[in-house]
Design a protein around this motif. Structure first.
Motif, PDB file in Angstrom:
ATOM      1  N   PRO A   1       2.609 -41.477 -39.797  1.00 20.13           N
ATOM      2  CA  PRO A   1       3.786 -40.774 -40.324  1.00 20.13           C
ATOM      3  C   PRO A   1       3.509 -39.271 -40.419  1.00 20.13           C
ATOM      4  O   PRO A   1       2.395 -38.847 -40.720  1.00 20.13           O
ATOM      5  CB  PRO A   1       3.972 -41.379 -41.719  1.00 20.13           C
ATOM      6  CG  PRO A   1       3.168 -42.630 -41.728  1.00 20.13           C
ATOM      7  CD  PRO A   1       2.077 -42.462 -40.724  1.00 20.13           C
ATOM      8  N   ASP A   2       4.511 -38.476 -40.159  1.00 24.91           N
ATOM      9  CA  ASP A   2       4.423 -37.015 -40.266  1.00 24.91           C
ATOM     10  C   ASP A   2       3.383 -36.406 -39.319  1.00 24.91           C
ATOM     11  O   ASP A   2       2.824 -35.353 -39.601  1.00 24.91           O
ATOM     12  CB  ASP A   2       4.120 -36.598 -41.721  1.00 24.91           C
ATOM     13  CG  ASP A   2       5.166 -37.092 -42.683  1.00 24.91           C
ATOM     14  OD1 ASP A   2       6.363 -37.065 -42.327  1.00 24.91           O
ATOM     15  OD2 ASP A   2       4.784 -37.514 -43.790  1.00 24.91           O
ATOM     16  N   TRP A   3       3.100 -37.076 -38.219  1.00 22.72           N
ATOM     17  CA  TRP A   3       2.144 -36.564 -37.239  1.00 22.72           C
ATOM     18  C   TRP A   3       2.660 -35.256 -36.652  1.00 22.72           C
ATOM     19  O   TRP A   3       3.816 -35.121 -36.296  1.00 22.72           O
ATOM     20  CB  TRP A   3       1.937 -37.580 -36.117  1.00 22.72           C
ATOM     21  CG  TRP A   3       1.064 -37.067 -35.012  1.00 22.72           C
ATOM     22  CD1 TRP A   3       1.462 -36.621 -33.792  1.00 22.72           C
ATOM     23  CD2 TRP A   3      -0.356 -36.958 -35.025  1.00 22.72           C
ATOM     24  NE1 TRP A   3       0.387 -36.228 -33.051  1.00 22.72           N
ATOM     25  CE2 TRP A   3      -0.743 -36.424 -33.783  1.00 22.72           C
ATOM     26  CE3 TRP A   3      -1.330 -37.242 -35.972  1.00 22.72           C
ATOM     27  CZ2 TRP A   3      -2.072 -36.173 -33.459  1.00 22.72           C
ATOM     28  CZ3 TRP A   3      -2.652 -36.998 -35.648  1.00 22.72           C
ATOM     29  CH2 TRP A   3      -3.004 -36.469 -34.401  1.00 22.72           C
ATOM     30  N   ASN A   4       1.786 -34.277 -36.573  1.00 23.23           N
ATOM     31  CA  ASN A   4       2.129 -32.987 -35.995  1.00 23.23           C
ATOM     32  C   ASN A   4       1.432 -32.901 -34.649  1.00 23.23           C
ATOM     33  O   ASN A   4       0.211 -32.801 -34.580  1.00 23.23           O
ATOM     34  CB  ASN A   4       1.669 -31.858 -36.926  1.00 23.23           C
ATOM     35  CG  ASN A   4       2.009 -30.494 -36.388  1.00 23.23           C
ATOM     36  OD1 ASN A   4       2.397 -30.338 -35.233  1.00 23.23           O
ATOM     37  ND2 ASN A   4       1.869 -29.497 -37.239  1.00 23.23           N
ATOM     38  N   ASN A   5       2.182 -32.923 -33.599  1.00 26.06           N
ATOM     39  CA  ASN A   5       1.633 -32.961 -32.247  1.00 26.06           C
ATOM     40  C   ASN A   5       1.503 -31.559 -31.640  1.00 26.06           C
ATOM     41  O   ASN A   5       1.383 -31.414 -30.448  1.00 26.06           O
ATOM     42  CB  ASN A   5       2.508 -33.844 -31.351  1.00 26.06           C
ATOM     43  CG  ASN A   5       1.770 -34.294 -30.113  1.00 26.06           C
ATOM     44  OD1 ASN A   5       0.548 -34.390 -30.120  1.00 26.06           O
ATOM     45  ND2 ASN A   5       2.517 -34.561 -29.050  1.00 26.06           N
ATOM     46  N   SER A   6       1.524 -30.538 -32.475  1.00 30.57           N
ATOM     47  CA  SER A   6       1.445 -29.180 -31.953  1.00 30.57           C
ATOM     48  C   SER A   6       0.014 -28.839 -31.565  1.00 30.57           C
ATOM     49  O   SER A   6      -0.947 -29.401 -32.077  1.00 30.57           O
ATOM     50  CB  SER A   6       1.962 -28.176 -32.978  1.00 30.57           C
ATOM     51  OG  SER A   6       1.130 -28.182 -34.116  1.00 30.57           O
ATOM     52  N   VAL A   7      -0.106 -27.894 -30.660  1.00 27.73           N
ATOM     53  CA  VAL A   7      -1.408 -27.423 -30.200  1.00 27.73           C
ATOM     54  C   VAL A   7      -1.699 -26.116 -30.932  1.00 27.73           C
ATOM     55  O   VAL A   7      -0.840 -25.233 -30.987  1.00 27.73           O
ATOM     56  CB  VAL A   7      -1.403 -27.200 -28.670  1.00 27.73           C
ATOM     57  CG1 VAL A   7      -2.723 -26.627 -28.209  1.00 27.73           C
ATOM     58  CG2 VAL A   7      -1.089 -28.501 -27.958  1.00 27.73           C
ATOM     59  N   PRO A   8      -2.886 -25.977 -31.517  1.00 23.45           N
ATOM     60  CA  PRO A   8      -3.197 -24.732 -32.227  1.00 23.45           C
ATOM     61  C   PRO A   8      -3.079 -23.526 -31.299  1.00 23.45           C
ATOM     62  O   PRO A   8      -3.365 -23.612 -30.105  1.00 23.45           O
ATOM     63  CB  PRO A   8      -4.641 -24.914 -32.685  1.00 23.45           C
ATOM     64  CG  PRO A   8      -4.953 -26.350 -32.520  1.00 23.45           C
ATOM     65  CD  PRO A   8      -4.004 -26.907 -31.521  1.00 23.45           C
TER      66      PRO A   8
END
Length: 159
Positions: free
Chosen positions: A5-12
């Motif tokens: 849940p609430d996974w953030n798939n963004s790339v730093p």
């Protein structure tokens, strides 16, 4: 994500800052192992990674001793019934480890366990104080790893 849940798939937007341990741990590497490690670090640096060396584990001998104690005691607990029945089927190094583990008192094991969290806390604090995202911990030589950390499951052909 469905699994988290609430996974953030963004790339730093920036590369992580890498930390290199200095001190007794690193001093146990062979000259060849140290050269390869330094070459790999140089490649990472040339690829744009920021690398910081920081002193870590000045008490590495204590860390290694505690690791051996915990590993032997916990392995002995897991293998106790099997070892009693099938001792003759165990590799001699594994059997030695298990015998050592069976000689460790529950009190000694319980006394050693908090050291894991203390080490984790120490490492995480050092990383935070130095703005380090990841530690690059090199492997130590196989013979030294066997001596310090114990790897009784290795087959003779892997040595």
């Amino acid at each position: 994500s469905v699994l988290i849940p609430d996974w953030n798939n963004s790339v730093p937007e920036t590369q992580p800052v890498l930390g290199l341990p200095e001190g007794p741990y690193l001093e146990r590497m062979s000259p060849v192992g140290l050269r390869v490690y330094e070459e790999n670090c140089a490649r990472l640096s040339a690829s744009g990674f920021q690398i910081k060396s920081i002193p870590l584990m000045p008490n590495f001998d204590e860390v290694a001793d505690r690791h051996r104690l915990i590993m032997a005691a916990e392995a002995a607990k897991v293998h106790r019934d099997w070892f009693n029945r099938y001792e003759d089927l165990y590799h001699e190094k594994t059997a030695t480890l298990l015998r050592q583990g069976m000689a460790i008192s529950e009190q000694d094991l319980l006394g050693a366990l908090p050291g894991r969290e203390e080490l984790r806390h120490e490492l995480m604090n050092s990383m935070a104080e130095n703005n380090i995202d990841l530690l690059i911990a090199p492997h130590i030589d196989r013979d030294l790893a066997d001596e310090l950390l114990g790897r009784p499951w290795l087959r003779e052909s892997e040595k």
